[in-house]
Structures are given as C-alpha cells and as structure tokens.
Design a protein around this motif. Sequence first.
Motif, short mmCIF file in Angstrom:
data_model
loop_
_atom_site.label_atom_id
_atom_site.label_comp_id
_atom_site.label_asym_id
_atom_site.label_seq_id
_atom_site.Cartn_x
_atom_site.Cartn_y
_atom_site.Cartn_z
N TRP A 44 -42.54 -17.98 13.88
CA TRP A 44 -42.31 -18.09 14.91
C TRP A 44 -42.57 -16.23 15.85
CZ3 TRP A 44 -37.37 -20.81 17.27
CH2 TRP A 44 -37.72 -22.11 16.17
N VAL A 45 -42.54 -16.08 15.18
CA VAL A 45 -42.90 -14.35 15.04
C VAL A 45 -44.43 -14.51 14.86
CG1 VAL A 45 -42.57 -12.77 13.78
CG2 VAL A 45 -41.11 -13.83 13.41
N THR A 46 -45.38 -14.93 14.50
CA THR A 46 -46.29 -15.14 14.87
C THR A 46 -46.66 -14.84 15.55
OG1 THR A 46 -47.11 -14.02 12.50
CG2 THR A 46 -48.66 -15.50 13.63
N GLN A 47 -46.06 -16.52 16.25
CA GLN A 47 -46.66 -16.39 17.20
C GLN A 47 -45.85 -16.71 18.79
OE1 GLN A 47 -45.20 -20.52 17.37
NE2 GLN A 47 -46.44 -21.76 16.07
N ALA A 48 -45.37 -15.68 18.28
CA ALA A 48 -44.43 -15.09 19.75
C ALA A 48 -45.80 -13.63 20.00
CB ALA A 48 -43.10 -14.40 19.27
N VAL A 49 -46.61 -13.17 18.66
CA VAL A 49 -47.44 -11.51 19.01
C VAL A 49 -49.03 -11.67 19.28
CG1 VAL A 49 -45.42 -10.48 17.84
CG2 VAL A 49 -46.73 -11.32 16.79
N SER A 50 -49.48 -13.33 18.65
CA SER A 50 -50.58 -13.22 18.06
C SER A 50 -51.55 -13.56 19.09
CB SER A 50 -50.79 -14.65 17.26
OG SER A 50 -50.27 -15.82 18.78
N GLY A 51 -50.93 -13.58 20.75
CA GLY A 51 -51.63 -13.12 22.08
C GLY A 51 -52.59 -11.92 22.01
N ALA A 52 -51.49 -11.73 21.83
CA ALA A 52 -51.42 -9.48 22.14
C ALA A 52 -52.39 -9.34 20.35
CB ALA A 52 -50.48 -9.27 22.14
N GLY A 53 -52.97 -10.07 19.68
CA GLY A 53 -53.18 -9.49 18.53
C GLY A 53 -52.75 -9.12 17.16
N PHE A 54 -51.37 -9.61 17.04
CA PHE A 54 -50.45 -8.93 16.12
C PHE A 54 -50.52 -10.41 15.27
CE2 PHE A 54 -50.34 -6.20 18.95
CZ PHE A 54 -50.15 -5.00 18.43
N TYR A 55 -49.77 -10.27 13.93
CA TYR A 55 -49.29 -10.93 13.61
C TYR A 55 -48.18 -10.26 12.46
CZ TYR A 55 -51.74 -10.18 8.73
OH TYR A 55 -52.17 -9.11 8.02
N TYR A 56 -47.33 -11.21 11.86
CA TYR A 56 -46.46 -11.12 10.23
C TYR A 56 -46.42 -11.99 9.28
CZ TYR A 56 -41.83 -10.99 8.15
OH TYR A 56 -40.95 -10.70 7.44
N ALA A 57 -46.81 -10.51 8.53
CA ALA A 57 -47.56 -10.62 7.06
C ALA A 57 -46.59 -12.29 6.04
CB ALA A 57 -48.58 -9.81 6.52
N PRO A 58 -45.79 -11.31 6.22
CA PRO A 58 -45.56 -12.43 5.04
C PRO A 58 -45.45 -13.86 5.38
CG PRO A 58 -43.47 -10.92 5.35
CD PRO A 58 -44.68 -10.97 6.58
N ASP A 59 -45.66 -14.87 4.01
CA ASP A 59 -46.07 -16.37 4.94
C ASP A 59 -45.79 -17.22 3.66
OD1 ASP A 59 -47.78 -15.39 2.97
OD2 ASP A 59 -50.09 -16.41 4.30
N PRO A 60 -44.27 -17.67 3.41
CA PRO A 60 -44.29 -18.92 2.72
C PRO A 60 -44.89 -19.94 3.04
CG PRO A 60 -41.90 -17.90 3.46
CD PRO A 60 -43.33 -16.70 4.56
N SER A 61 -45.08 -20.98 1.70
CA SER A 61 -45.77 -21.99 1.90
C SER A 61 -44.66 -23.06 3.26
CB SER A 61 -45.83 -22.89 0.76
OG SER A 61 -46.52 -22.68 0.38
N SER A 62 -43.55 -22.51 3.23
CA SER A 62 -42.62 -22.68 4.19
C SER A 62 -42.72 -22.44 6.05
CB SER A 62 -41.27 -23.54 3.15
OG SER A 62 -40.32 -21.49 3.45
N GLN B 53 -31.75 -18.39 17.19
CA GLN B 53 -33.14 -17.85 17.22
C GLN B 53 -33.80 -17.59 18.76
OE1 GLN B 53 -33.92 -22.04 16.94
NE2 GLN B 53 -34.26 -22.24 14.67
N GLN B 54 -33.12 -16.32 18.63
CA GLN B 54 -33.89 -15.16 19.61
C GLN B 54 -34.48 -14.10 19.21
OE1 GLN B 54 -31.43 -14.30 23.69
NE2 GLN B 54 -29.52 -15.60 22.50
N ILE B 55 -36.45 -14.03 20.05
CA ILE B 55 -36.61 -12.58 19.56
C ILE B 55 -36.14 -11.68 20.97
CG2 ILE B 55 -38.65 -11.21 20.21
CD1 ILE B 55 -40.31 -13.83 18.92
#
Lengths: 492, 492
Positions: A128-146, A106-108
């Motif tokens: 967690w991917v989005t959480q890791a980069v959202s502060g800098a104004g980024f996100y990871y797009a694919p978003d399954p309901s889970s 589970q490492q970035i």
Amino acid sequence: MLFNPLLNETDKQWKPIIKALETVVGKDGVIRRKEELLTYECDGLTSYRQRPALVVLPRTTEQVAATVKICHDYQIPWVARGAGTGLSGGALPVENCVLIVTARMQQILSIDLENQRVIVQPGIINNWVTQAVSGAGFYYAPDPSSQIICSIGGNVAENSGGVHCLKYGVTTNHVLGLKLVIPDGSIVDVGGSLPEMPGYDLTGLFVGSEGTLGIATEITLKILKTPEAICVLLADFMSLEAAGQSVTDIISSGIIPAGMEIMDNFCIRAVEDTVKTGCYPKDAEAILLVELDGLQVEVDANKQRVTQICRQNGAREITSANDLETRLKLWKGRKAAFAAAGNISPNYFVQDGVIPRTKLAEVLEKINKLGEEHGYKIANVFHAGDGNLHPLILYDNAIPGAWEEVEELGGEILKLCVNMGGSLSGEHGIGSDKNCYMPYMFNEIDLETMQWVRKVFNPDNLANPGKLFPTPRTCGEAANAKIEQFKGVELY
Amino acid sequence: MLFNPLLNETDKQWKPIIKALETVVGKDGVIRRKEELLTYECDGLTSYRQRPALVVLPRTTEQVAATVKICHDYQIPWVARGAGTGLSGGALPVENCVLIVTARMQQILSIDLENQRVIVQPGIINNWVTQAVSGAGFYYAPDPSSQIICSIGGNVAENSGGVHCLKYGVTTNHVLGLKLVIPDGSIVDVGGSLPEMPGYDLTGLFVGSEGTLGIATEITLKILKTPEAICVLLADFMSLEAAGQSVTDIISSGIIPAGMEIMDNFCIRAVEDTVKTGCYPKDAEAILLVELDGLQVEVDANKQRVTQICRQNGAREITSANDLETRLKLWKGRKAAFAAAGNISPNYFVQDGVIPRTKLAEVLEKINKLGEEHGYKIANVFHAGDGNLHPLILYDNAIPGAWEEVEELGGEILKLCVNMGGSLSGEHGIGSDKNCYMPYMFNEIDLETMQWVRKVFNPDNLANPGKLFPTPRTCGEAANAKIEQFKGVELY
C-alpha cells in the motif's frame, strides 16, 4: 498488584484485565472467544501453534500504550502481531499472553513527496505504501514476497528483505524514525524524519529486534523515485554452478542489479507445473532472473553486459522484458515459488540462511547432499546476489516424526551456512524457530551483550518472551515442547 | 581498590597505575611528560583545551582491553582518540583522564576483494583504505574533508560523512562488524562480515556513539567497485536560491549525484584568494558542484540533464571535467574551503547542522541574517544534496568575549536548523560542543532511553564522560568552564 504471568486458564483474575482492556480499545477491540482466537494461533510458520489468552486490536499509539501498560501492571506477557505472515515464529503467541494485533492501525499519517518520506501506522500493508505514492513517481523499495499481505510493522520487527534488497538494502535502510511503545507503556520517539540524527541509533537497534524491545506505532519510511527504465532478464543454464558464476561475474563487473534470483531445476518444474508461466524451461538445471533499473541508457548498457556474461557462462537462452506486463510474467514463477512448493508437496519448510556469495555453488551442492542424506527433497530458490538462500524442504506432516526430521535438516543447513562464513537469517528473522541456533553464531558474551540491551527496554521479559534469544532448552526439546501445543485457554 | 576518578594532580596514587599500563603497552607506550601531552589537549575543535593525565598507545585489541580494564579497576575516566581531527570535541580529554590513542593501530588486517570487505585497525587513515584496494578497482566511499589525516576509528565514533555520502550514505552504511572493548575491559564482537546478521544491530548502535560505549579495535568495512566513469560539473549562479533550486530539481528528476555541494560568494572569494583554482568565478553569488558517477552512458545522460536543469535555473556558466586531473581542480576549492576561511580570518568556527533540503534558500537567508545581527561574517559551504550545512563563522579569538559570542551564534544556527525540521549534526557529531543542545531535539524520555543504553555498556560513565549527552550545566556555563582549562597535570 503483580501476579504470575502464567495465569490459570480459567482464572477469574483475567476479568479485571479484560475490563481494563475493553475500556481502552472498546468491547469490539478485545477478542477472547476460543473459535475467534484460532486465526491467531500461528504466523506463517505453521508448524508451531499456540493460542493467546486474548487478542487486543488497538487503533492508536495511545491505545497501544495503555494496553502495554495494563500488561506491565499485571505482568502479563504480550506479543505484537502484524499480518501474521512471518516465517520464523516471531509473532507466535506465548502461553497465556495478550496478543496485540495491529490490523486496525492502517492509516497513512503523512506523505511528504518533496522530502521523500511517508509516516504510516504499523498495520499498513507493505504494498500500500508504494500504491499511495506511485502516482507521483515514487515507490517503497523493500519487497518481501508476501508484500501484498504483510504489514510494515512486521517488516520493521523482522527487518524484512525482498528481491530488490540487493541494490536498495533491507528494511532498516528505509526506516528513518519510529514512535515506539516500550514495555513499561512509555511512548518514545527514536530517529526522526532525516537520515542524520545525533545520539545513539536506536532506530537501527529497534528494526529487526523482533518485538522484544517494544512495538512501533508510527513508522517514518523513506520512499524512492521510480526508475526511468526497468528490464528483467531470464537466462537458463545447464548447471547451477554456471548460474552462480554468472552472479559473481555480474557483481564483479560493477553492476548492481535491482534483484538477482536463482531457481534450481526442481523448483523450476514445480513452478511451471503450478503457474505455467511458459517462460521457465523445465529441462534447465537453473534459471537466473536479473532485474536492471535506472536510466534507459544505463539499463540498455547493463543489459548488454549481463547478456554477455551469461553467454560466457554457457547460458542457453536469454529472454528479456522491458514492459511491465512481460516483466511480471518473467517474475511470476519466482514469486509463486513458495506456493508451488505447497502444490507439489503436502508441506514444506522454508529455510533462510546467508552465505558469502562466492560460495554459492559449493554450498548448494552440500545442501542437496544433506537433503539426500536425510531423505528429503530440497528445492532451491534464492536471492543469489546477496547470498541469501531459501532452501524449501518438502515433507508430509502426516508422517509421524517428519517435522522433527525436517527441523533437524533445517538446522544442519543453517550450521552449514554459518560454517561457510554466513549467517542464520537473511530476512525472515530468528523468532522462535531459530533462536536455539544463535549460539552457533555468537559467543556467550556477544549474546549477553544483546541481553543487556534487551533488559534496558524489556526488563521483565514481558515483550515477546522466548523469541530471538536461545532459551536454556536445547533445540530438540524446544521443538517437542512447542509442537501441537493446543492447550485450550478457556476464559470463564 | 577503587578511588576517586579525579585523582590529585601530583597524587602518588598514579604510580601503580602507570606501572600497570607500562606493563601492558611498554614504557614507550605511555606518555606522561607535560610537553609531550600538549599535542593531545584538543581535537579539531581547538577552542576547548584539556590536558589528559597521560596518554596510552596500544597496538592490539588485547592491549586496549588491558588498558581499559586498568581504568575500570582504578575507576579512571578514559577517552579514545584517533587522529584528533574531530570537530565537535568528541576526543577532547577530560580532567585527569587516560587518553587511549590509536595511532599505533594502523594495520590492515584482511582484504577480501571477492566479498568486497576489509578489516582494519582503528588508527588507519581513512584514505589508506581506498589506497589499499584502488589498484584492484575498489574504493571506500565515506570521504570526510579530512580524509587524508582522519582515522577510521574516529569516523566510526562520529559516524562521519563526506561529499560522497549523498549517494552512498555515511560511515554506518559501510561498517559491517566491529570488535569492541567495552568499559569493563571485555572484548565483544558485534555484526560480522555480512550485512545480514540476526539479533540486535549493535554495530549500528555503536557507530556514532562517540566513544561513550567503548572503543572499536577491529573494523570490518564494505568497499565498493570504482565506477566506470566520473564527471564533475561546476555551475555558477547569480543567487543562492537558484543554486538551491537546481539541487531540488536534480533530486526531483530522480538523479542521485555522488556529491552535490554549494559555496556562497564569500566562500568562493576566500577560496579563490587562497588556492587560486581559477575555476570559481569570484563575482558569482553561488557555485554548485555536482559529481556524477556510474556507467559512461549513464554519466553522459545525467550530465545532459543536470546541465539542462542548471541552465533552466539561470546558471551563468557550466564547466565539466571527466579526467581525474581536471576533476581534482574543480574540487580543489571546495576541499580547501575550511583552510581558506582560516586564511581570511584569524579564527573560524565550523557549524554542522542539517535541514530538509527543500528549505535551503530560506534557511541560508536566515543564517546570514543571524550573522548580521550578531555582527559576524558567515561563509556558507555545504553538502546541498542532503541539506547538511557547514556555516563558517569568522572571528578573532584575540578579541575578549568573541568566542562566547560565536558559540552563542552557532547555537542560534543549530536551533534554527532544528526548528526547520532538521538536526543538530550531519556528520561532525555532538561531542562536548553541542551536547547542551540535545534537549532542543529530543525530549526527556528520548534522552533517558539513550542514557539507559549508555549505562548497559558504560555504567560507571568512565568512557568519554560528559560527551554526547547534556550535562546539568547550561551551555554558557559549560563553555566558560571549559575555555582555557590549562591546569597543569604534573605527575610526581
């Protein structure tokens, strides 16, 4: 030193294998007690259960490679598993298999904001991917309901989608490169850190291959800039057809919303009874959720146009939300749809099929008719923008024969999708649940070509055997064979 | 009845082969006169020449399949060729090969505007696809500079790009499905008419495989809605670095322009001297072209932001164009860049490499330094948004040894790109020109994995042999062996 992959349950031959695996991942990295193995008997598709012989929890690429090599040397089938939230039985163990679970990976490994990419281990949770980069104004797009519990490795295996995939594409559009362990234990790098890579696109080949070609141990993902503005619109309609027509008209107008979801009346009521959002009118025949993103001026302009289109199609009320809190409130019901189904029915089965968007109304009517014919209630919630349906068949597993009937109905729905020019799966994968339907979609030579490719990577069929491709057994037989397979695998 | 693929030039054994091929495609579908074969001796990369044994011009999938089957039965190597505009020697014939040319396969088989897809034969010209659907408000996004003459089949083989690929992606992002003839003559369907298809993504695998896995005979393409508004901005700078920084800042701000191109001073002067656009200031060190598309409000807002960013980076003058005529005028110089290079130099060689966008200024400086060291002038024009460089090395083929030196310099540039974390090709492919550099980018096992996949489809290596993958020969040897290969292949 090859021996039968179907080792005897109590076979002493497991002893050296366990010893070898423990040497690789440590004693605490091998799970073999019956009660501890219970967790791993199924994935999100709970109707099928199969206990693995043992579970291995590696931490690094090298540990995965050594584990796979041991399986290869002893000719033991193995199955990769992420968070176990899959809905097609892709991570379902097979008899006497080694289950390689990525929960400790589970490492970035790297974040490169300038070039908009991150490298992660497969066990990392999607969100967690989005959480890791959202502060800098980024996100990871694919978003399954889970997305708050599913892993990126599982997303890669199943080529997962989500509500934002209408505009941004599914997982394969966001994976730049992979470090793989293939079934002979070799480590192979495919793709890279740039979208433009020469040679065969083996990254694309691997994404969605459902664990049958190997296991990804490092994943290079593309991240996107968080849009300046986001707006969610909720429109309610007195017919499903009007909601569907609005979707067609929105797309035809040239707008590509970030997401566009429809829920039918039955689903609306289930959701409101369960999570009480207060936003979904329980007497509406359908609600349409549209998320718009981009520049503020763009979102404002598109909001006007979407509102106008919905009104023209007879929308009763249109609510909109710009701030995060209200947006989440509007989304809440949609995100809770599956849970709500579980609340109003002892069991439910989520189907996942795709149809051409233009045939939405026609297909939904036929699906409901199929439900009536089979005597089961079907709630409909779906990614309307890309024609990805998720009929929820409600049933009670306690009634003997119910599951078999539901499975048959689910199959009828899939066949309908294919007959309408659609596909067997939009985002949940084929796994062990839908492999028997593959011949409805592909002819013999098309399937054979896929098998040739499978054999390149996985010649002994040790990696996730019996998944994705049809086995000689018919569907009914396969189902009967799989249901309630609680054969205890006692080691020593 | 197998015999050596390298048939003797005058071998009587060709007779039954020609007879068989004529039965398939008609007498006028087989070209075998020396003077008629001249056209087919090279593709856009004119430095290498090789005459095929004969050319076959099929019209249908069945004719292609029968032709490939004959090649398979007689073990004759074959090469597929579209319009022959490729820049990496991908469609370069090999000795004594059958060249399968798709020039007669130019039908649009189906247009489905509602679901935004068209099915075409491979010989259709890229630009014709847009022409066929533009009246209804749609277009086909990938737009190589050669789009008025290059074919879709060639685009698929090379996974071609273009100026609009920054926002919309290269060819692979726009191909939904393919009908293929694989090297044993079988017809296989991969993908379909929907983006979501279960099973392995063989469509993605095939796109960019440069004719080594088979030949596509029907191609299902995605078409997009024509944007409401388009604006082109042309900014000129007194340093390449400032232009490069503007690109970085534009992307960092979250704007994804439809295209973003830079030309250096040398290129600007060449272009202005040739096509006299009057828009490119000849004393500028760099010009930056930015195309914005979308809603009018969105384009207006982004235009303001791009203008501001360019000004902040010291842009001297910024011109913009909204109407088609003025936009084309601003683009004219960029589109004519390669032709202009041909105008100011007897010969030029276009390199195609990719670097991380953030390293633009550094790499360009190094490329110019390499040019100085090798004694060749290099003009730079590139897709700045995705870091895809096209250095144009100017030389005179009449000077003995010049080509070899240019090839060496081209190789140095590629190695530099890879060393900077980039790639050997952005959109022109590897072909026969860059295959020797593949080991700089991929290790032995990565290349071996690709070869395994190649062998699945093309076990006898009859389809486009010697392309894409490195041969045992070193680059210099390969080049020497290939140059001026005018061995006449006289039949009878």
